[in-house]
Enzyme design. Structure first.
Site, PDB file in Angstrom:
ATOM      1  N   LYS A   1      17.223   8.733 -49.095  1.00  0.00           N
ATOM      2  CA  LYS A   1      15.867   9.121 -48.340  1.00  0.00           C
ATOM      3  C   LYS A   1      16.780   9.827 -47.830  1.00  0.00           C
ATOM      4  CE  LYS A   1      13.629   5.854 -48.960  1.00  0.00           C
ATOM      5  NZ  LYS A   1      11.677   5.608 -49.405  1.00  0.00           N
TER       6      LYS A   1
ATOM      7  N   SER B   1      -4.356   1.549 -11.648  1.00  0.00           N
ATOM      8  CA  SER B   1      -3.542   1.096 -11.643  1.00  0.00           C
ATOM      9  C   SER B   1      -3.118   1.810 -13.349  1.00  0.00           C
ATOM     10  CB  SER B   1      -4.152  -0.193 -12.202  1.00  0.00           C
ATOM     11  OG  SER B   1      -4.880  -0.930 -12.330  1.00  0.00           O
TER      12      SER B   1
ATOM     13  N   THR C   1      -9.413  17.103 -53.328  1.00  0.00           N
ATOM     14  CA  THR C   1     -10.277  16.342 -52.404  1.00  0.00           C
ATOM     15  C   THR C   1     -10.112  14.962 -53.326  1.00  0.00           C
ATOM     16  OG1 THR C   1     -11.778  16.993 -54.745  1.00  0.00           O
ATOM     17  CG2 THR C   1     -11.664  18.038 -52.828  1.00  0.00           C
ATOM     18  N   HIS C   2     -10.132  14.175 -52.287  1.00  0.00           N
ATOM     19  CA  HIS C   2      -9.992  12.340 -52.595  1.00  0.00           C
ATOM     20  C   HIS C   2      -8.380  12.456 -52.606  1.00  0.00           C
ATOM     21  CE1 HIS C   2     -14.076  11.826 -51.734  1.00  0.00           C
ATOM     22  NE2 HIS C   2     -14.528  13.157 -52.999  1.00  0.00           N
TER      23      HIS C   2
ATOM     24  N   ASN D   1      12.903  11.020 -45.341  1.00  0.00           N
ATOM     25  CA  ASN D   1      12.257  10.425 -45.261  1.00  0.00           C
ATOM     26  C   ASN D   1      11.249  10.997 -44.288  1.00  0.00           C
ATOM     27  OD1 ASN D   1      11.627   8.097 -47.169  1.00  0.00           O
ATOM     28  ND2 ASN D   1      13.178   7.313 -45.337  1.00  0.00           N
TER      29      ASN D   1
ATOM     30  N   GLU E   1       5.279  11.293 -39.190  1.00  0.00           N
ATOM     31  CA  GLU E   1       5.550   9.652 -38.599  1.00  0.00           C
ATOM     32  C   GLU E   1       5.359   9.065 -37.264  1.00  0.00           C
ATOM     33  OE1 GLU E   1       6.754   7.643 -42.764  1.00  0.00           O
ATOM     34  OE2 GLU E   1       7.975   7.302 -41.644  1.00  0.00           O
TER      35      GLU E   1
ATOM     36  N   SER F   1      18.738   2.896 -44.021  1.00  0.00           N
ATOM     37  CA  SER F   1      20.321   2.315 -44.201  1.00  0.00           C
ATOM     38  C   SER F   1      20.720   1.777 -44.922  1.00  0.00           C
ATOM     39  CB  SER F   1      20.008   0.978 -42.890  1.00  0.00           C
ATOM     40  OG  SER F   1      19.270   0.316 -43.291  1.00  0.00           O
TER      41      SER F   1
ATOM     42  N   HIS G   1       0.478  -1.060   0.056  1.00  0.00           N
ATOM     43  CA  HIS G   1       0.006   0.228  -0.091  1.00  0.00           C
ATOM     44  C   HIS G   1       0.547   1.442   0.043  1.00  0.00           C
ATOM     45  CE1 HIS G   1      -3.135   2.846   1.182  1.00  0.00           C
ATOM     46  NE2 HIS G   1      -3.922   2.082   1.372  1.00  0.00           N
ATOM     47  N   ASP G   2       0.709   2.403  -0.924  1.00  0.00           N
ATOM     48  CA  ASP G   2       1.827   2.845  -1.337  1.00  0.00           C
ATOM     49  C   ASP G   2       1.930   3.959  -0.259  1.00  0.00           C
ATOM     50  OD1 ASP G   2      -0.199   3.591  -2.766  1.00  0.00           O
ATOM     51  OD2 ASP G   2       0.755   3.977  -4.696  1.00  0.00           O
TER      52      ASP G   2
ATOM     53  N   GLU H   1      -4.491   4.132 -14.408  1.00  0.00           N
ATOM     54  CA  GLU H   1      -3.685   6.072 -14.585  1.00  0.00           C
ATOM     55  C   GLU H   1      -2.479   6.116 -14.650  1.00  0.00           C
ATOM     56  OE1 GLU H   1      -8.380   8.766 -12.847  1.00  0.00           O
ATOM     57  OE2 GLU H   1      -6.627   8.147 -11.817  1.00  0.00           O
TER      58      GLU H   1
END
Length: 436
Positions: free
Chosen positions: A271, A310, A143-144, A273, A278, A266, A71-72, A312
């Site tokens: 590249k 737990s 659009t699209h 990127n 991302e 690598s 019990h903390d 949270e």
């Protein structure tokens, strides 16, 4: 949150050291309130304030007791009581564990939101700067994912600016809504406390009194915080996704900063990127996932258990830390964003002027041509232009039916990209309300 995505301020904020320091801050505020009510003598209060502390040695004692108690909070109380053995009967007097935990947690969340809002403000300033600077930078609106009509890069940034303003408002509401504590005992009835003690202590801590508490502060407050965090993260993902699309080789209009010495692959040295954009997208998904858990935490047995606790311990530090990280990462992208204005012009011409189809359609309708007939005329010319790869202007002016209604000069004016942006100033004035 893992070290890779944790800034120093949030590592310190969610550390055990900071947590226990805040627990002590709450306990001392209660002691001072009890003193004002005549329950703790001044000599005792003075010694309690002078001798109690949380440092690494204290945390070792807390950990020792927790291994025994499981019990903390009790472990914390025992460790602090060792520092004031003759006054320990005044410490944690009348309180239940959640009185301390929930009140201190409100202080932690307030600090986290305040730090997040500082970065949001920096992003707003940067987006405003970009929106104004690129106000007349022509680019193709899509659009699209397909060419639609011309717009400006400034309008894109203006849209992001407005959305971040709404996120700021959400975060401010969440900050206001979480700024509540409770010091009302096991089931919120003040059985061993005095409402005045709660009021005095929370006032000192800069918190408001939870009007009706149970064992805990109701978790709808925390769910609202998580909603604001998740929505803000989702906005960042929207912006980052657009940057990723515009950085594609086939588009090449925007590019996130690529610093000297940086490597993109690598296997392929050429590249560059959009790795930061991302990363924002990936962490935004994580933050959103925590919203479900936060909503489920609202429901507790008989309105009082710790099944939320737990979860949270993970979701609140992780979500605030991750959002802080991607906000600062997004700001870094904006600060070094590479804009290829010439490529934007080139891309506008890729669709041979077909972006003007809607304007030609309306012009024919204004000349009295029935809509379906006008649509068929414009579509026929558009398909000819696309299939034969000739300017839309030529297919229109060579079409006998279109020529009956529109002159070459009228068609030329309609295809001018700036003819689509006659209300640009109006949009900007709505956002900045003529106060640039």
């Amino acid at each position: 949150m893992i070290e890779r995505y944790t800034r120093k301020e949030f590592k310190e904020l969610w550390s055990d050291l900071r947590k226990f320091q805040l627990w002590l801050k709450v306990e001392l505020a209660v002691c001072r309130a009890w003193h004002k009510k005549g329950k703790i003598p001044l000599t005792a209060l003075t010694e309690i304030e002078k001798r109690t502390k949380v440092d690494e040695k204290t945390i070792e004692r807390i950990n020792y007791y927790e291994r025994i108690y499981k019990h903390d909070v009790l472990a914390f109380v025992s460790a602090i009581s060792e520092q004031i053995p003759e006054y320990s009967h005044y410490f944690h007097m009348g309180l239940t564990s959640s009185d301390v935990v929930d009140t201190a947690l409100a202080l932690q969340i307030k600090e986290a939101l305040s730090l997040i809002l500082q970065t949001v403000e920096k992003i707003l300033q940067k987006l405003k700067e970009l929106a104004l600077r690129e106000k007349k930078t022509l680019m193709m609106g899509r659009t699209h994912g397909v060419h639609a009509e011309p717009m400006t890069l400034g309008l894109k940034f203006l849209s992001w600016y407005e959305e971040m303003k709404r996120n700021k408002e959400r975060l401010l509401r969440a900050l206001e809504n979480i700024s509540y504590g409770k010091l009302s005992g096991a089931v919120g009835t003040y059985s061993n406390l005095d409402p005045e003690v709660e009021r005095l202590a929370l006032e000192e801590l800069g918190l408001k009194v939870e009007p009706v508490s149970t064992q805990i502060v109701p978790r709808d407050r925390h769910a609202e915080v998580m909603w604001a965090l998740a929505q803000t993260a989702t906005s960042l993902e929207r912006f980052a996704t657009e940057i990723r699309h515009l950085q594609r080789t086939e588009v090449g209009e925007l590019q996130e900063p690529f610093k000297e010495g940086q490597r993109g692959s690598s296997a392929m040295p050429h590249k560059k990127n959009p790795i930061h954009a991302e990363r924002i997208c990936g962490l935004a998904r994580l933050i959103r996932s925590y919203l479900i858990t936060s909503l489920e935490n609202v429901v507790l047995w008989h309105e009082r258990d710790i099944s939320h606790s737990s979860a949270e311990r993970i979701i609140l530090p992780d979500a605030t830390t991750a959002l802080d990280y991607i906000l600062n990462l997004f700001l870094e992208i904006l600060d070094g964003l590479v804009i290829d204005r010439e490529r934007m012009k080139e891309n506008i011409n890729l669709s041979f002027g077909l972006y003007a189809s809607s304007k030609i359609l309306v012009m024919l309708m204004e000349k009295g041509v029935p809509r379906d007939q006008a649509y068929e005329m414009v579509q026929r010319c558009a398909m000819k232009s696309w299939n034969e790869k000739i300017p839309f202007y030529i297919s229109l002016t060579e079409d006998e039916k279109v020529s009956q209604y529109l002159t070459p000069d009228e068609i030329k004016k309609a295809i001018d990209p700036w003819s689509f942006l006659q209300h640009l100033e109006n949009i900007y004035s709505r956002v900045f309300q003529n106060n640039l």
